[in-house]
Every structure is written in C-alpha cells, then in structure tokens.
Write a protein that holds these residues in place. Sequence first.
Motif, short mmCIF file in Angstrom:
data_model
loop_
_atom_site.label_atom_id
_atom_site.label_comp_id
_atom_site.label_asym_id
_atom_site.label_seq_id
_atom_site.Cartn_x
_atom_site.Cartn_y
_atom_site.Cartn_z
N GLU A 1 19.93 -21.82 40.60
CA GLU A 1 18.65 -22.51 40.43
C GLU A 1 17.47 -21.56 40.63
O GLU A 1 16.46 -21.65 39.93
CB GLU A 1 18.56 -23.68 41.41
CG GLU A 1 17.31 -24.52 41.26
CD GLU A 1 17.31 -25.73 42.19
OE1 GLU A 1 16.45 -26.62 41.98
OE2 GLU A 1 18.12 -25.76 43.13
N THR A 2 17.60 -20.65 41.59
CA THR A 2 16.52 -19.70 41.85
C THR A 2 16.22 -18.86 40.62
O THR A 2 15.05 -18.58 40.32
CB THR A 2 16.90 -18.78 43.03
OG1 THR A 2 17.15 -19.58 44.20
CG2 THR A 2 15.80 -17.78 43.34
N VAL A 3 17.26 -18.47 39.91
CA VAL A 3 17.08 -17.67 38.70
C VAL A 3 16.40 -18.50 37.61
O VAL A 3 15.48 -18.03 36.92
CB VAL A 3 18.42 -17.10 38.21
CG1 VAL A 3 18.25 -16.34 36.89
CG2 VAL A 3 19.03 -16.18 39.27
N ARG A 4 16.84 -19.74 37.45
CA ARG A 4 16.21 -20.62 36.44
C ARG A 4 14.74 -20.84 36.76
O ARG A 4 13.88 -20.79 35.87
CB ARG A 4 16.95 -21.96 36.36
CG ARG A 4 18.42 -21.86 35.95
CD ARG A 4 18.98 -23.19 35.50
NE ARG A 4 18.78 -24.28 36.42
CZ ARG A 4 19.59 -24.62 37.42
NH1 ARG A 4 20.71 -23.90 37.63
NH2 ARG A 4 19.34 -25.65 38.21
N ASP A 5 14.44 -21.08 38.04
CA ASP A 5 13.06 -21.31 38.43
C ASP A 5 12.22 -20.04 38.22
O ASP A 5 11.06 -20.12 37.79
CB ASP A 5 12.98 -21.74 39.90
CG ASP A 5 13.52 -23.15 40.13
OD1 ASP A 5 13.71 -23.89 39.14
OD2 ASP A 5 13.77 -23.50 41.30
N TRP A 6 12.79 -18.88 38.54
CA TRP A 6 12.08 -17.60 38.34
C TRP A 6 11.69 -17.46 36.87
O TRP A 6 10.55 -17.07 36.57
CB TRP A 6 12.97 -16.44 38.76
CG TRP A 6 12.45 -15.11 38.28
CD1 TRP A 6 11.49 -14.34 38.89
CD2 TRP A 6 12.80 -14.42 37.08
NE1 TRP A 6 11.24 -13.21 38.13
CE2 TRP A 6 12.03 -13.24 37.02
CE3 TRP A 6 13.70 -14.68 36.04
CZ2 TRP A 6 12.13 -12.33 35.97
CZ3 TRP A 6 13.80 -13.78 35.00
CH2 TRP A 6 13.03 -12.61 34.96
N LEU A 7 12.61 -17.79 35.98
CA LEU A 7 12.36 -17.61 34.55
C LEU A 7 11.11 -18.36 34.12
O LEU A 7 10.24 -17.83 33.44
CB LEU A 7 13.58 -18.09 33.77
CG LEU A 7 13.67 -17.63 32.32
CD1 LEU A 7 14.09 -16.17 32.24
CD2 LEU A 7 14.65 -18.49 31.54
#
Length: 258
Positions: free
Chosen positions: A243-249
């Motif tokens: 989720e952290t990666v998706r939110d970063w994007l």
Amino acid sequence: MYTDPSTGYSMPYNLYLPKNYDPAKKYPMVVFIGDASVDTNDPKTSLYQGNGGTIWAEPAEQAKHECIILIPHYTDDLINELGMMTTDSNVWTPGLTLTWDLIFDVTKKYAVDTDRIYGMGQSQGGMANIAISDKYPDFFAAQLLVACQWNVEEMKAMKDKKLWIIVSQGDNKAYPGMSSAVSLWKSLGTKVAEDGTFWDTKGSWTDLEAKAKALEDTGYSMHFTVFKDGNHMYTWSVAYNLETVRDWLFKQKKEVAK
C-alpha cells in the motif's frame, strides 16, 4: 479495440473509468502492461496474471486514488505479425510503436490529467515502460517497475526519474540487471532509497510496509526493493500489494519546467 492509423494493426485493451466518470474533470491514469505470459488472443488474461492492473480498481483504492486504468493487451496474433513487444536485445520494436500509439490515443480520448500518468508493468511490461520512458521522457509522472531489466547504458537517461523498482533475489535477469542500473545511477549522482536487505515477504506484512515507508521517508525520487528468495514470476504476486508503494505513486506529479 484500437486500430493504429500509422501501422494499420489493431490491438485490444482493457479500460476502467471511475464510477462517476465526468469528462469535464481530469483524472490520473494508471497504465499497466503485463508480462509475456498473457500475450494470448484473450484480452482478459491481462486482468488475472497477478493484480497489477486490477488492484487500482478496487473500491477502497478508488476511494483514495480515483483514476482511469489502461491495460493494453498484446495478442498472440500480434506476435506472429509484428514479433514480441520487447526482446532481450533491448531495442524499440514495431510492437512498442503500436503499444505507445494506443496509450497516446487513450490519453487524448479520455479526461486524463497528463501531469499524473503512472506507468507500471512486470517483465515484458516493465521493459516496455523503460523503453517508452527512454523514448518519451516527459510522459510518465512516475513508474513502478517490477521484475524487469533493460540495456543498462540506455537507462542513463532515467537517472532523474521517479521510480520504484521491485525485483526478487532469485530472478537471474531482473535482479542483476536492475542492481547494475542502480549502481550506474548512483555513480551519476542519483540518490537511491534502498536499505541493503532482502525483504521477507513470507514474514510480517506490517514490517514490509514499515520498510517501504522508511524508503519513502528519505524523500528520494528513486527506490530499490529486493524480495528475499523468490523468482521472476513470484515478484508480481506480491509487489502491487504494498500500500505504501501505491500511495507513493499517486503523490507524484510531473514537474513543469520553469
């Protein structure tokens, strides 16, 4: 179905529009390209070889990150007519021309915020993302590159890109390939967020999210994550769940030159 006026070839694609899509608004767009194992004449295969295309359409994800989702689908017929979309020779192919023309056509046809187009893909799809980013450097605001690699020298051009790269330790192409690219970028002065460990995806998911958050908190534009063990195809069974990666994007936006 997209028919390319410049080549005459046709290519199917999957498109998701937000529930209350309003053509008067502007939406971020996710462009997901699958791996070569989905290159069949059934365009739905791009939707279930991993969740790299579909996770963005989940209700909880759309509630946070309302977006258009484009999933080009390269078919077996196109392989027979044009050859593979990407190859290990790392050259621009007729298949990449067709794929790019499709992406650009959808961008013009729908209410896309061109400052927030996010590219991602695995294996063939990650390679296509790199090739497109090399050729059209101002198109993607940020990219998520999973289990892929490319000619390292050509990837010099990506040294200032906003990237999150995910590979598995047991991937004998993507892991050494992307490790070499990271070393090159660092030699050119790029700051790369990495922690030097192999992430245990069979362990605590909370720990994985904490590791991802620590990389994001560096504020660097480039991130490099390596899963412990695993193999080529294993990588994308896990990568998009972070989720952290998706939110970063979705925090990324194309920077306008002043």
